[in-house]
Design a protein around this motif. Structure first.
Motif, short mmCIF file in Angstrom:
data_model
loop_
_atom_site.label_atom_id
_atom_site.label_comp_id
_atom_site.label_asym_id
_atom_site.label_seq_id
_atom_site.Cartn_x
_atom_site.Cartn_y
_atom_site.Cartn_z
N UNK A 67 0.83 -1.21 0.00
CA UNK A 67 0.00 0.00 0.00
C UNK A 67 0.87 1.26 0.00
N UNK A 68 1.83 1.32 0.94
CA UNK A 68 2.72 2.47 1.03
C UNK A 68 3.62 2.55 -0.21
N UNK A 69 4.09 1.40 -0.68
CA UNK A 69 4.96 1.39 -1.85
C UNK A 69 4.27 1.85 -3.11
N UNK A 70 3.01 1.51 -3.26
CA UNK A 70 2.27 1.94 -4.45
C UNK A 70 2.12 3.45 -4.50
N UNK A 71 1.71 4.04 -3.38
CA UNK A 71 1.54 5.49 -3.34
C UNK A 71 2.90 6.19 -3.50
N UNK A 72 3.97 5.61 -2.95
CA UNK A 72 5.31 6.18 -3.10
C UNK A 72 5.77 6.11 -4.55
N UNK A 80 0.61 10.45 6.09
CA UNK A 80 1.48 10.17 4.95
C UNK A 80 0.66 9.96 3.68
N UNK A 81 -0.41 9.18 3.79
CA UNK A 81 -1.24 8.90 2.62
C UNK A 81 -1.90 10.18 2.11
N UNK A 82 -2.48 10.97 3.01
CA UNK A 82 -3.20 12.18 2.60
C UNK A 82 -2.24 13.19 1.97
N UNK A 83 -1.06 13.39 2.59
CA UNK A 83 -0.08 14.34 2.06
C UNK A 83 0.43 13.88 0.69
N UNK A 84 0.72 12.58 0.55
CA UNK A 84 1.18 12.06 -0.74
C UNK A 84 0.10 12.21 -1.80
N UNK A 85 -1.13 11.90 -1.42
CA UNK A 85 -2.25 12.04 -2.36
C UNK A 85 -2.40 13.49 -2.81
N UNK A 86 -2.31 14.42 -1.87
CA UNK A 86 -2.44 15.84 -2.20
C UNK A 86 -1.30 16.30 -3.11
#
Length: 307
Positions: A108-113, A175-181
């Motif tokens: 999950x983290x790797x995909x967004x990264x 982390x998810x929200x900031x990366x998404x933004x």
């Protein structure tokens, strides 16, 4: 199962947990594994695909594969245990489940990264085209990938190990929200600047060769950005229910209404695994070079690409 996927036994809810048949998990896992391995092999064998963007796409394919294989293996073990072919021995089973949950969170983290890295790469390609090869060297690409995989592994282990600490979950959500933004901002900015740039090109006098070449190069870069935007949209749609599940565990772990949503966890997992099926299809449909390499590999039209 670990707290990530199970319903608390002490919670009273009128919503029974929805079960997905194992053949569905197994089929999605096997097909997605084959598709994503095809992407990785295609990029490795074709010299035309040896670029930072395709390296990041390989990383994304690898994370997709981890997610699908992990959940397929976990469900296979559950089926074997229910059938009496595996013994439930307590701590060893819990440790193995923690490893699987860590791999799932890592995916999950790797995909967004990976999407964040791809978005930055596209931004540099479009707005710093003349300096792109000096900025995004293969050495820097390898370093970025190494950093992504290391951080994702550490974050995944911390999340599962200290799952009951809300601080860890809050950091994960932030982390998810900031990366998404950040990803959304980069893509919106790119497309807004693309419109302005297209108007500036159209306003130039004449229709010379330089103007035509510039239009084609810019159009090609924007098509690539559009393809990656589609990939990112598919990621958000497929992973959002699983992310909301994690948020609910933190915000309202004992609320009956929240438990009704958590009862759909297996459907969320199937949707999450489907992302690994969708991505290679988008690659083949939108990227001509990758599609051409797929064709060579599948039909063995070039001995160098035969599987």
């Amino acid at each position: 199962l670990s707290p990530i996927s199970s319903l608390p036994s002490s919670t009273h809810t009128s919503c029974p947990e929805v079960k997905v048949p194992f053949p569905v998990f197994f089929t999605v896992g096997i097909v997605s594994l084959a598709e994503n391995l095809l992407v990785v092999v295609a990029v490795m064998r074709s010299r035309n695909l040896h670029s930072p963007m395709y390296c990041f796409m390989c990383s994304l394919a690898a994370f997709n594969t981890i997610a699908s294989v992990t959940k397929t293996w976990e469900n296979l073990m559950i089926v074997l245990a229910d059938a009496g072919h595996l013994e439930r021995r307590g701590p060893p089973e819990t440790d193995l489940d923690d490893v699987m949950d860590s791999l799932l969170c890592m995916s999950f983290v790797g995909s967004i990264s990976s999407f964040l890295a791809i978005a930055v790469d596209r931004y540099i390609t479009i707005f710093h085209a003349l300096r792109y090869h000096n900025i995004m060297t293969m050495q820097r690409t390898a370093a970025i990938l190494g950093l992504i995989w290391t951080l994702c592994a550490v974050l995944a282990v911390l999340m599962v190990k200290f799952f009951n600490f809300k601080f860890i979950m809050i950091c994960f959500i932030v982390f998810f929200v900031v990366s998404l933004a950040a990803i959304c901002f980069l893509y919106v900015y790119m497309f807004m600047m693309a419109r302005i740039h297209a108007k500036n090109i159209a306003a130039l006098p004449g229709g010379g060769r330089d103007k035509s070449q510039h239009q084609r190069r810019w159009g090609s870069n924007m098509r690539g950005a559009l393809t990656l935007t589609i990939l990112f949209g598919a990621f958000v749609v497929c992973w959002a229910p699983f992310f909301v599940h994690l948020v609910i565990i933190t915000v309202c772990p004992m609320n009956p209404y929240c438990e009704c949503y958590r009862s759909l966890f297996e459907l969320h997992v199937v949707l999450m695994m489907s992302h690994a099926l969708i991505d290679p299809a988008i690659y083949a449909f939108r990227m001509a070079e990758l599609r051409h390499t797929f064709r060579k590999m599948l039909f063995c039209s070039d001995w160098k690409f035969c599987l």
